[in-house]
Design a protein around this motif. Structure first.
Motif, short mmCIF file in Angstrom:
data_model
loop_
_atom_site.label_atom_id
_atom_site.label_comp_id
_atom_site.label_asym_id
_atom_site.label_seq_id
_atom_site.Cartn_x
_atom_site.Cartn_y
_atom_site.Cartn_z
N LEU A 1 0.84 -1.21 0.00
CA LEU A 1 0.00 0.00 0.00
C LEU A 1 0.87 1.25 0.00
N TYR A 2 1.89 1.27 0.84
CA TYR A 2 2.80 2.43 0.87
C TYR A 2 3.46 2.65 -0.49
N ARG A 3 3.87 1.54 -1.14
CA ARG A 3 4.53 1.67 -2.44
C ARG A 3 3.58 2.23 -3.49
N LYS A 4 2.30 1.84 -3.41
CA LYS A 4 1.30 2.40 -4.34
C LYS A 4 1.14 3.90 -4.14
N LEU A 5 1.40 4.35 -2.92
CA LEU A 5 1.34 5.78 -2.61
C LEU A 5 2.68 6.47 -2.84
N ASN A 6 3.63 5.69 -3.42
CA ASN A 6 4.95 6.21 -3.79
C ASN A 6 5.79 6.62 -2.58
N GLU B 1 2.54 16.82 2.95
CA GLU B 1 3.24 18.05 2.53
C GLU B 1 4.09 17.81 1.29
N LYS B 2 4.77 16.67 1.28
CA LYS B 2 5.62 16.32 0.14
C LYS B 2 4.78 16.14 -1.12
N LYS B 3 3.65 15.43 -1.00
CA LYS B 3 2.78 15.21 -2.15
C LYS B 3 2.15 16.51 -2.64
N GLU B 4 1.78 17.38 -1.72
CA GLU B 4 1.20 18.66 -2.12
C GLU B 4 2.21 19.47 -2.93
N GLU B 5 3.47 19.41 -2.53
CA GLU B 5 4.51 20.12 -3.26
C GLU B 5 4.71 19.49 -4.65
N GLU B 6 4.67 18.16 -4.70
CA GLU B 6 4.79 17.47 -6.00
C GLU B 6 3.63 17.83 -6.92
N ILE B 7 2.43 17.90 -6.35
CA ILE B 7 1.24 18.27 -7.14
C ILE B 7 1.38 19.69 -7.67
N LYS B 8 1.87 20.58 -6.82
CA LYS B 8 2.07 21.97 -7.23
C LYS B 8 3.03 22.06 -8.41
#
Length: 265
Positions: A56-61, A88-95
């Motif tokens: 599951l964690y890997r699917k979430l990268n 926070e990390k994913k939000e930055e990646e999305i940005k």
């Protein structure tokens, strides 16, 4: 109820590859049990639950190193803090991805405008822009450009020859510039703030697109642009902005495409 599962059975149960499970083992995330008689690895409930969580964690990268730390956590407060970091990390990646998607859309629109402007003359606004002068020779000095080209500021259509046009039909190149125009400005604003760039307001221009092999070849074509302006009753300022956009190869010959803007009063 079956208690022991082979690696292939676990992979089938969880919808992952055996290679993934072997990677988890190699990384120390899970330790299979061993059959003492034949040495085959097998998994029971505890290992399967662990692999399920890792998958599951890997699917979430989530990275292997981060997963390893999570599997050692024994309280929910620490887990919550870790997930806050992931978010926070994913939000930055999305940005970052949204910004790049925006640039792709701008470039697509730009390419369409190039296609429609080929061989035509019209009055068009040269959008407001931020400029950084590369040199006063009008040459492509790649050493001076590399620090810009390698950043998020760079895109199609922001390398520009600035020239003064003379009545005898010749251009005197004043400088070679790096210019960011709207709507790209909004997408690059954070980087622009960190650069020493000069703001220039929008202005109306005679506009066209040229496909040429050399800039000197385009200079010959500019007389046509100024003749058009004169015929239509427009008075040009004598400035010419030629934005290099792209190069295409057709039947072994490369042509450079320029958007040309000649400001009018």
């Amino acid at each position: 109820m079956k208690k022991k599962f082979s690696i292939h059975e676990v992979a089938q149960l969880l919808g992952i590859s055996t290679d993934a499970i072997r990677l988890y083992e190699k990384s120390g995330l899970v330790t299979p049990l061993r059959n003492e008689k034949n040495g085959y690895r097998y998994y029971e409930g505890e290992q399967i639950k662990r692999i399920m969580g890792i998958s599951l964690y890997r699917k979430l990268n989530v990275g292997i190193a981060e997963i390893k730390e999570l599997l050692e956590v024994s309280d929910f407060a620490t887990m919550v803090s870790a997930f806050e970091g992931f978010i926070e990390k994913k939000e930055e990646e999305i940005k970052i991805l949204q910004n790049r998607l925006g640039k792709l859309k701008v470039m697509k629109t730009h390419m369409k405008e190039i296609q429609e402007g080929m061989g035509k003359y019209c009055v068009k606004e040269l959008a407001k822009r931020y400029i950084k002068q590369i040199n006063t020779t009008g040459d492509w000095e790649y050493e001076k450009m590399k620090d810009i080209i390698s950043t998020e500021l760079f895109s199609f259509g922001n390398m520009c020859y600035y020239a003064a046009h003379h009545s005898e039909g010749k251009d005197n190149i004043q400088s070679f510039q790096f210019a960011i125009r709207e709507p790209m400005i909004e997408l690059c604003m954070e980087q622009i703030k960190r650069e020493n760039m000069v703001f220039c307001p929008e202005c109306n221009c005679i506009y066209t697109v040229y496909a040429v092999k050399t800039y000197e070849e385009m200079q010959r074509d500019l007389q046509e642009l100024f003749s058009y302006a004169e015929e239509q009753g427009y008075q040009c300022t004598g400035e010419v902005y030629s934005f290099y956009v792209y190069s295409l190869v057709n039947e072994g010959n490369m042509a450079d495409f320029y958007e040309v803007y000649a400001p009018i009063l």
